[in-house]
Design a protein around this motif. Sequence first.
Motif, PDB file in Angstrom:
ATOM      1  N   VAL A 544     112.767 113.574   1.211  1.00  0.00           N
ATOM      2  CA  VAL A 544     113.571 114.398   1.823  1.00  0.00           C
ATOM      3  C   VAL A 544     115.082 113.706   1.916  1.00  0.00           C
ATOM      4  O   VAL A 544     115.239 112.647   2.295  1.00  0.00           O
ATOM      5  N   ASN A 545     116.224 114.325   1.219  1.00  0.00           N
ATOM      6  CA  ASN A 545     117.306 113.827   0.971  1.00  0.00           C
ATOM      7  C   ASN A 545     118.358 114.064   2.138  1.00  0.00           C
ATOM      8  O   ASN A 545     118.297 115.051   2.991  1.00  0.00           O
ATOM      9  N   ASP A 546     119.127 113.024   2.419  1.00  0.00           N
ATOM     10  CA  ASP A 546     120.361 113.040   3.334  1.00  0.00           C
ATOM     11  C   ASP A 546     119.972 113.080   4.769  1.00  0.00           C
ATOM     12  O   ASP A 546     120.114 113.751   5.296  1.00  0.00           O
ATOM     13  N   ILE A 547     118.948 112.443   5.168  1.00  0.00           N
ATOM     14  CA  ILE A 547     118.340 112.384   6.424  1.00  0.00           C
ATOM     15  C   ILE A 547     119.476 111.471   7.009  1.00  0.00           C
ATOM     16  O   ILE A 547     119.726 110.084   6.836  1.00  0.00           O
ATOM     17  N   LYS A 548     120.123 111.851   8.114  1.00  0.00           N
ATOM     18  CA  LYS A 548     121.195 111.202   8.961  1.00  0.00           C
ATOM     19  C   LYS A 548     121.031 111.371  10.442  1.00  0.00           C
ATOM     20  O   LYS A 548     120.607 112.549  10.931  1.00  0.00           O
ATOM     21  N   LEU A 549     120.794 110.263  10.858  1.00  0.00           N
ATOM     22  CA  LEU A 549     120.535 110.313  12.350  1.00  0.00           C
ATOM     23  C   LEU A 549     121.460 110.747  13.277  1.00  0.00           C
ATOM     24  O   LEU A 549     122.722 110.305  13.010  1.00  0.00           O
ATOM     25  N   THR A 550     121.322 111.584  14.311  1.00  0.00           N
ATOM     26  CA  THR A 550     122.215 112.026  15.262  1.00  0.00           C
ATOM     27  C   THR A 550     122.078 111.138  16.570  1.00  0.00           C
ATOM     28  O   THR A 550     121.507 110.124  16.692  1.00  0.00           O
ATOM     29  N   ALA A 551     123.054 111.337  17.733  1.00  0.00           N
ATOM     30  CA  ALA A 551     123.195 110.528  18.666  1.00  0.00           C
ATOM     31  C   ALA A 551     122.013 110.541  19.410  1.00  0.00           C
ATOM     32  O   ALA A 551     121.637 109.778  20.387  1.00  0.00           O
ATOM     33  N   TYR A 552     121.173 111.717  19.329  1.00  0.00           N
ATOM     34  CA  TYR A 552     120.064 111.866  20.107  1.00  0.00           C
ATOM     35  C   TYR A 552     118.810 111.073  19.270  1.00  0.00           C
ATOM     36  O   TYR A 552     117.518 111.496  19.885  1.00  0.00           O
ATOM     37  N   GLY A 553     118.749 110.439  18.333  1.00  0.00           N
ATOM     38  CA  GLY A 553     117.569 109.913  17.654  1.00  0.00           C
ATOM     39  C   GLY A 553     117.020 110.689  16.523  1.00  0.00           C
ATOM     40  O   GLY A 553     115.771 110.577  15.972  1.00  0.00           O
ATOM     41  N   TRP A 554     117.298 112.260  16.401  1.00  0.00           N
ATOM     42  CA  TRP A 554     116.742 113.084  15.443  1.00  0.00           C
ATOM     43  C   TRP A 554     117.805 113.118  14.141  1.00  0.00           C
ATOM     44  O   TRP A 554     118.714 112.163  13.944  1.00  0.00           O
ATOM     45  N   PHE A 555     117.501 113.687  13.312  1.00  0.00           N
ATOM     46  CA  PHE A 555     118.278 113.726  12.104  1.00  0.00           C
ATOM     47  C   PHE A 555     119.048 115.177  12.027  1.00  0.00           C
ATOM     48  O   PHE A 555     118.622 116.057  12.672  1.00  0.00           O
ATOM     49  N   ASP A 556     120.101 115.212  11.550  1.00  0.00           N
ATOM     50  CA  ASP A 556     121.063 116.215  11.353  1.00  0.00           C
ATOM     51  C   ASP A 556     120.256 117.316  10.484  1.00  0.00           C
ATOM     52  O   ASP A 556     120.169 117.307   9.417  1.00  0.00           O
ATOM     53  N   PHE A 557     119.715 118.516  11.119  1.00  0.00           N
ATOM     54  CA  PHE A 557     119.084 119.389  10.440  1.00  0.00           C
ATOM     55  C   PHE A 557     120.147 120.183   9.231  1.00  0.00           C
ATOM     56  O   PHE A 557     119.622 120.787   8.331  1.00  0.00           O
ATOM     57  N   CYS A 558     121.417 120.093   9.444  1.00  0.00           N
ATOM     58  CA  CYS A 558     122.223 120.934   8.694  1.00  0.00           C
ATOM     59  C   CYS A 558     122.580 120.051   7.456  1.00  0.00           C
ATOM     60  O   CYS A 558     123.364 120.734   6.372  1.00  0.00           O
ATOM     61  N   GLN A 559     122.492 118.666   7.383  1.00  0.00           N
ATOM     62  CA  GLN A 559     122.670 117.915   6.096  1.00  0.00           C
ATOM     63  C   GLN A 559     121.361 117.874   5.412  1.00  0.00           C
ATOM     64  O   GLN A 559     121.441 117.335   4.053  1.00  0.00           O
ATOM     65  N   ALA A 560     120.213 117.802   5.875  1.00  0.00           N
ATOM     66  CA  ALA A 560     118.774 117.447   5.171  1.00  0.00           C
ATOM     67  C   ALA A 560     118.513 118.505   4.065  1.00  0.00           C
ATOM     68  O   ALA A 560     118.806 119.501   4.297  1.00  0.00           O
ATOM     69  N   TRP A 561     118.121 117.835   3.030  1.00  0.00           N
ATOM     70  CA  TRP A 561     117.737 119.129   2.061  1.00  0.00           C
ATOM     71  C   TRP A 561     116.310 118.565   1.213  1.00  0.00           C
ATOM     72  O   TRP A 561     116.154 117.199   0.993  1.00  0.00           O
ATOM     73  N   VAL A 562     115.614 119.172   0.399  1.00  0.00           N
ATOM     74  CA  VAL A 562     114.581 118.911  -0.033  1.00  0.00           C
ATOM     75  C   VAL A 562     114.586 119.134  -1.620  1.00  0.00           C
ATOM     76  O   VAL A 562     115.278 120.207  -2.026  1.00  0.00           O
ATOM     77  N   PRO A 563     114.405 117.936  -2.241  1.00  0.00           N
ATOM     78  CA  PRO A 563     114.600 118.021  -3.947  1.00  0.00           C
ATOM     79  C   PRO A 563     113.694 119.149  -4.564  1.00  0.00           C
ATOM     80  O   PRO A 563     112.811 119.560  -3.819  1.00  0.00           O
ATOM     81  N   PRO A 564     114.124 119.628  -5.753  1.00  0.00           N
ATOM     82  CA  PRO A 564     113.278 120.471  -6.229  1.00  0.00           C
ATOM     83  C   PRO A 564     111.510 120.109  -6.530  1.00  0.00           C
ATOM     84  O   PRO A 564     111.235 118.813  -6.263  1.00  0.00           O
ATOM     85  N   ARG A 565     110.832 121.225  -6.668  1.00  0.00           N
ATOM     86  CA  ARG A 565     109.483 121.001  -6.373  1.00  0.00           C
ATOM     87  C   ARG A 565     108.898 119.917  -7.256  1.00  0.00           C
ATOM     88  O   ARG A 565     108.034 119.085  -6.771  1.00  0.00           O
ATOM     89  N   SER A 566     109.451 119.659  -8.546  1.00  0.00           N
ATOM     90  CA  SER A 566     108.697 118.789  -9.254  1.00  0.00           C
ATOM     91  C   SER A 566     108.988 117.266  -9.050  1.00  0.00           C
ATOM     92  O   SER A 566     108.481 116.303  -9.473  1.00  0.00           O
ATOM     93  N   GLU A 567     110.047 117.056  -8.094  1.00  0.00           N
ATOM     94  CA  GLU A 567     110.300 115.691  -7.499  1.00  0.00           C
ATOM     95  C   GLU A 567     109.548 115.352  -6.242  1.00  0.00           C
ATOM     96  O   GLU A 567     109.883 114.190  -6.030  1.00  0.00           O
ATOM     97  N   ILE A 568     109.062 116.025  -5.544  1.00  0.00           N
ATOM     98  CA  ILE A 568     108.249 115.996  -4.255  1.00  0.00           C
ATOM     99  C   ILE A 568     106.978 115.206  -4.699  1.00  0.00           C
ATOM    100  O   ILE A 568     106.334 115.548  -5.227  1.00  0.00           O
TER     101      ILE A 568
END
Length: 568
Positions: A544-568
């Motif tokens: 899962v690309n661009d996982i960025k931790l937020t101040a609450y210990g979760w990751f930023d939902f608006c930045q994360a993205w899933v690569p093409p199916r063939s790369e997962i």
Amino acid sequence: MNIVQRLAQYQKLYSEVGSQPCAITAQRLAVILCCSERHVRTLIRYFEQQRWIEWQAFPGRGKQATLRCMVNSDQLKQQFIQQMLRQGATESALRVAHLDANDLQLLLMPHMGGQWQAEAPTLRIPFYRQLTSLSPLSVSGRSERHLTHNIHAGLTRFVTDNPHPQADLAHHWTHDEDGLRWDFMLHTGLSWHNGQPITTEHILRILQNLAADTRSRSHFHSVRAISAPHPLCIRFDLSRPDYWLPYRLAHMECLLPHPQHPDVGAGPFKIGLFTSRLLRLEKNPYYHLRHPYLKTIECWIDSHSSSREAEERGRDPAHIVIGKPPRNSLVQPIQQQTSLGFCYLAVNLRRQWIRPEQARWLQRFIRQCRIVERLPVEAGIILHTQSLLPGWSLPPLVLTEGERGALPQRLTLLYPPQPELKLMAFQLKQELEALGCQLRLLESQPKHAHEKLGLADLVLGDRLIGDAPEAAMESWLHQDPLWGAILPEPQRLSLYAVLDDIQQQKTDEVRHLALKSAFIDLMQAGSLTPLFNYLYQVSTPNQVNDIKLTAYGWFDFCQAWVPPRSEI
């Protein structure tokens, strides 16, 4: 009849007759399947078409037929759940899973993490407990706070790694020379999640209600009036300058839900489904800012098994795992950070059972005997606090002559059910009893903790700190009933006078320095002792690309993205 009902009927049949051939009548089948004999023939035809059974009937009323179930009902259910998940039919999968009490997470393992479902990028996250309210005024817990910020919008908002409030429903704001009149200019064409237009009147009415609500009015303590002087403008008239105002309007309690439908907001994600076992967030097609890359985010809740796991580990998980690892493999941390929030010990000097000099002695004792380091907590979960905030070093604890007096014979400690703080409470009890001080422990619940504050001499607590740490600390002093309960009246009034002066300072630097000084005074008076921070971590076994931790210990939902199916 839908597939869920047909599976339920077949499960009843399989549980009754098993996989071996048997002789059976239509009358007996009607009893097993809880339907009429006429409807039995419809079901038998369907089961045959699906190749779930072999059926041989013989002519004559009341004659027995030969029946054999060809497919194990549990295996069949798993096949359908997996097929539905691949197609993105989450609700159908959830209904099928409710056919029995088997562990849903075992069926979902292959479908956790980043997936392409129905040609849309989807992220599925296993979660360890049931989620509580996602209403901005009722939210509790850091996970709920993070989710709520993604569902609801405010006039302003905080962005990951930016300590200053950014535009949200308002794209710009200005104030007059004296800082007594603030105008927030709204975007055009705003919409709620349901597609209904957001009007200036909607926003005005919600803000006026928030200013009167006991849960949020502390953010509006300097606001004299809220009005809409012209279309697409919200005006705040203040009784005294408050340069924290844009920060306050980005806080959780100032988010703006729909006036009639509180689950409907205007944030980047909307609630698609919220049950005790699943929260599904869907991308808001009407969002007024940059759209997130993910179409759907699902939190699948396995509160029973994970609560046992948390109890065995002795902790409330501060680590999030996106997806499930393959057998005998480990997930790798993608992001780690120390939380800005901290757990603390507060001393109730208002009760006068413990004196300021005794409070300062206790403060130094906790640091010197290294209680935090000796807590039986799994490594990598907590870290002894070295500073209140980055750059806010803890003041030295120098006791004057005569301040080493013995503690009272009896004290009462109030603590929340949070595992680490519970361990801290019992450790303190042992340490103080060795010094001749009997410590009575009271456990509090988050919603009713303030009711017991007046009964406690010592209070253990946890303070979450968001993206604007200084503003969050200032808000803590205004919002939390803790301070009114533990500070003697002269000290409390002096603190609020200092806060009034701080909010009238125009520059961030001056406000931050003055606020730091106020907290140093609280620590030097013995009222507050920070104990430890959490170590937040996000891990994933799949890409899962661009996982960025937020101040609450979760990751930023608006930045994360899933690569093409063939790369997962």
